[in-house]
Motif scaffolding. Structure first.
Motif, PDB file in Angstrom:
ATOM      1  N   HIS A   1      -7.854  15.239   2.072  1.00 55.62           N
ATOM      2  CA  HIS A   1      -7.552  15.013   3.490  1.00 55.62           C
ATOM      3  C   HIS A   1      -8.179  16.087   4.367  1.00 55.62           C
ATOM      4  CE1 HIS A   1      -4.977  11.616   2.781  1.00 55.62           C
ATOM      5  NE2 HIS A   1      -4.182  12.301   1.993  1.00 55.62           N
ATOM      6  N   ALA A   2      -8.173  17.322   3.888  1.00 61.33           N
ATOM      7  CA  ALA A   2      -8.786  18.406   4.663  1.00 61.33           C
ATOM      8  C   ALA A   2     -10.283  18.165   4.824  1.00 61.33           C
ATOM      9  CB  ALA A   2      -8.527  19.753   3.983  1.00 61.33           C
ATOM     10  N   PHE A   3     -10.929  17.737   3.737  1.00 60.13           N
ATOM     11  CA  PHE A   3     -12.367  17.456   3.812  1.00 60.13           C
ATOM     12  C   PHE A   3     -12.644  16.338   4.816  1.00 60.13           C
ATOM     13  CE2 PHE A   3     -15.953  14.808   2.356  1.00 60.13           C
ATOM     14  CZ  PHE A   3     -16.981  15.729   2.515  1.00 60.13           C
TER      15      PHE A   3
ATOM     16  N   GLU B   1     -12.095  17.684   8.480  1.00 60.88           N
ATOM     17  CA  GLU B   1     -13.117  18.639   8.892  1.00 60.88           C
ATOM     18  C   GLU B   1     -14.469  17.958   9.110  1.00 60.88           C
ATOM     19  OE1 GLU B   1     -12.975  21.459   5.752  1.00 60.88           O
ATOM     20  OE2 GLU B   1     -10.941  22.152   6.281  1.00 60.88           O
ATOM     21  N   SER B   2     -14.793  17.004   8.245  1.00 58.55           N
ATOM     22  CA  SER B   2     -16.072  16.293   8.378  1.00 58.55           C
ATOM     23  C   SER B   2     -16.123  15.520   9.689  1.00 58.55           C
ATOM     24  CB  SER B   2     -16.268  15.340   7.200  1.00 58.55           C
ATOM     25  OG  SER B   2     -16.336  16.041   5.981  1.00 58.55           O
ATOM     26  N   VAL B   3     -15.028  14.866  10.036  1.00 60.42           N
ATOM     27  CA  VAL B   3     -14.976  14.078  11.267  1.00 60.42           C
ATOM     28  C   VAL B   3     -15.002  14.986  12.487  1.00 60.42           C
ATOM     29  CG1 VAL B   3     -13.617  12.429  12.610  1.00 60.42           C
ATOM     30  CG2 VAL B   3     -13.769  12.181  10.124  1.00 60.42           C
TER      31      VAL B   3
ATOM     32  N   LEU C   1     -18.590   8.655  10.141  1.00 64.74           N
ATOM     33  CA  LEU C   1     -17.891   9.518   9.188  1.00 64.74           C
ATOM     34  C   LEU C   1     -16.376   9.424   9.334  1.00 64.74           C
ATOM     35  CD1 LEU C   1     -19.923  12.873   9.092  1.00 64.74           C
ATOM     36  CD2 LEU C   1     -19.956  10.989   7.451  1.00 64.74           C
ATOM     37  N   ALA C   2     -15.893   8.915  10.455  1.00 62.29           N
ATOM     38  CA  ALA C   2     -14.447   8.773  10.645  1.00 62.29           C
ATOM     39  C   ALA C   2     -13.831   7.845   9.609  1.00 62.29           C
ATOM     40  CB  ALA C   2     -14.139   8.272  12.046  1.00 62.29           C
ATOM     41  N   ARG C   3     -14.667   7.044   8.951  1.00 62.00           N
ATOM     42  CA  ARG C   3     -14.178   6.189   7.859  1.00 62.00           C
ATOM     43  C   ARG C   3     -13.532   7.014   6.753  1.00 62.00           C
ATOM     44  NH1 ARG C   3     -18.319   3.517   3.536  1.00 62.00           N
ATOM     45  NH2 ARG C   3     -16.857   3.627   1.817  1.00 62.00           N
ATOM     46  N   LEU C   4     -13.892   8.274   6.620  1.00 65.23           N
ATOM     47  CA  LEU C   4     -13.323   9.119   5.578  1.00 65.23           C
ATOM     48  C   LEU C   4     -11.805   9.244   5.718  1.00 65.23           C
ATOM     49  CD1 LEU C   4     -15.916  12.061   5.625  1.00 65.23           C
ATOM     50  CD2 LEU C   4     -15.855  10.124   4.029  1.00 65.23           C
TER      51      LEU C   4
ATOM     52  N   GLN D   1      -6.131   9.581  15.688  1.00 69.17           N
ATOM     53  CA  GLN D   1      -7.110  10.579  16.111  1.00 69.17           C
ATOM     54  C   GLN D   1      -8.515  10.210  15.646  1.00 69.17           C
ATOM     55  OE1 GLN D   1      -5.507  14.192  14.482  1.00 69.17           O
ATOM     56  NE2 GLN D   1      -3.682  14.119  15.792  1.00 69.17           N
ATOM     57  N   ALA D   2      -8.620   9.735  14.404  1.00 64.49           N
ATOM     58  CA  ALA D   2      -9.930   9.346  13.877  1.00 64.49           C
ATOM     59  C   ALA D   2     -10.479   8.126  14.616  1.00 64.49           C
ATOM     60  CB  ALA D   2      -9.825   9.058  12.383  1.00 64.49           C
ATOM     61  N   ALA D   3      -9.595   7.197  14.983  1.00 59.21           N
ATOM     62  CA  ALA D   3     -10.016   6.015  15.734  1.00 59.21           C
ATOM     63  C   ALA D   3     -10.595   6.410  17.090  1.00 59.21           C
ATOM     64  CB  ALA D   3      -8.840   5.055  15.914  1.00 59.21           C
ATOM     65  N   GLU D   4      -9.943   7.358  17.760  1.00 57.51           N
ATOM     66  CA  GLU D   4     -10.432   7.805  19.067  1.00 57.51           C
ATOM     67  C   GLU D   4     -11.807   8.447  18.954  1.00 57.51           C
ATOM     68  OE1 GLU D   4      -9.157   7.269  21.992  1.00 57.51           O
ATOM     69  OE2 GLU D   4      -7.370   6.264  21.217  1.00 57.51           O
TER      70      GLU D   4
END
Length: 325
Positions: A200-202, A205-207, A216-219, A251-254
């Motif tokens: 989850h941290a990876f 951080e990648s996003v 990359l938000a797919r991660l 957050q990733a969706a935004e």
């Protein structure tokens, strides 16, 4: 929920639910052409398609189209005999031997794989590594050989430190290479010697380091789905409905498909399918509907095959109906 005209997706007025269909190639016609050329042992066309796709555009799908085609292992060796310093031929030979190696191993659990199967598996991966390192030396700016070396490394169990170095080699050449990040996410997940926390941290951080609209938000949904898969049904359902999961998905969706710079084509389609499944499992029907609408009935095998391996479209339809679409 309002349509996302100014948030990365513009669909117009909803006029009904489209039929669902499996989209093997994310709408990229070159992938189908690559597969046809691989079947026909047409090296000229295979090479031409690779040469026409710059490395910075991520050639992952093109490489797997030829790599997953049975019989390539026979004719690509003949090509290498004629063109021993062709980085394209070396990379194709490498990725085909990776896929061919996994054919021998099968997807069974390790305890159900015979010693002979493992011997063939490892032999093919080691052969692939030799060719891939040659390709990397011939084309030091390419990401593709390092991306494939991430996969051979996991199969050969090279360990987290060496695996991380291969990932870093890939992203030095292309900082936001989706395939390299997807492979590293697998590398650090619990089943491959990492942990849920590291995974989850990876992903986070990648996003956070990527620009708005990033595929990359797919991660983030992929990581949650990975942890969900590791749990029994009851605990898995409880996990997906936690506030922590909901917040991270939002957050990733935004930062991805709700961002004005998001592109639905190519990797964006698989991202939308991953978010659709994750939001469905999280019980967020409104966000799931948003993603289902954006896919327009185009289903990617991943992640729906985790629910129904023989019919990912059926899994998609079931969850789309539950979301009210």
């Amino acid at each position: 929920m309002a349509l996302l005209r100014d948030r990365g997706i513009t669909l117009g007025r909803w006029t009904g639910r489209p039929g669902a269909r499996l989209e093997r190639d994310s709408g990229d016609p070159d992938v189908a052409r690559m597969r046809e050329a691989a079947v026909a042992a047409d090296w000229t066309t295979v090479r031409g398609l690779l040469e026409a796709r710059p490395e910075h555009q991520d050639r992952t799908q093109l490489l797997w189209a030829v790599g997953n085609t049975a019989g390539v292992e026979r004719w690509i060796v003949e090509v290498l005999q004629k063109e021993p310093e062709s980085a394209h031929a070396l990379t194709v030979a490498g990725i085909r031997h990776v896929s061919w190696g996994w054919d021998a191993r099968t997807s069974a659990r390790a305890e159900n794989v015979s010693r002979k199967q493992f011997e063939v598996f490892h032999s093919r991966l080691r052969q692939a590594e030799g060719w891939l390192y040659e390709a990397a030396e011939l084309e030091p700016g390419w990401t593709s050989p390092w991306y494939v070396l991430q996969i051979t490394g996991r199969g050969l169990e090279i360990g987290q430190v060496t695996a991380r170095r291969r990932f870093e080699a890939a992203v030095r050449r292309d900082p936001h290479h989706l395939g390299a990040h997807v492979q590293q996410l697998q590398q650090v997940c619990k089943k491959w010697g990492g942990s849920h926390e590291e995974m989850h941290a990876f992903a986070r951080e990648s996003v956070s380091r990527a620009p708005g609209g990033t595929p990359l938000a797919r991660l983030v949904p992929d990581a949650h789905i990975e942890e969900w898969l590791s749990l029994d049904p009851g605990p898995g359902a409880e996990y997906m409905r936690t506030r922590e999961v909901a917040d991270s998905l939002g957050q990733a969706a935004e930062h991805s498909y709700r961002h004005p710079d998001f592109e639905r084509a190519g990797p964006g389609l698989e991202l939308l399918n991953s978010f659709a499944m994750a939001f469905s499992l999280a019980g967020d029907r409104a966000s799931a509907r948003e993603c289902f609408q954006a896919t327009e009935g185009r289903v990617t095998e991943s992640p729906w095959s985790y629910i129904n391996g023989s019919d990912p479209v059926a899994a998609y339809r079931k969850h789309r109906s539950a979301a009210g679409r």
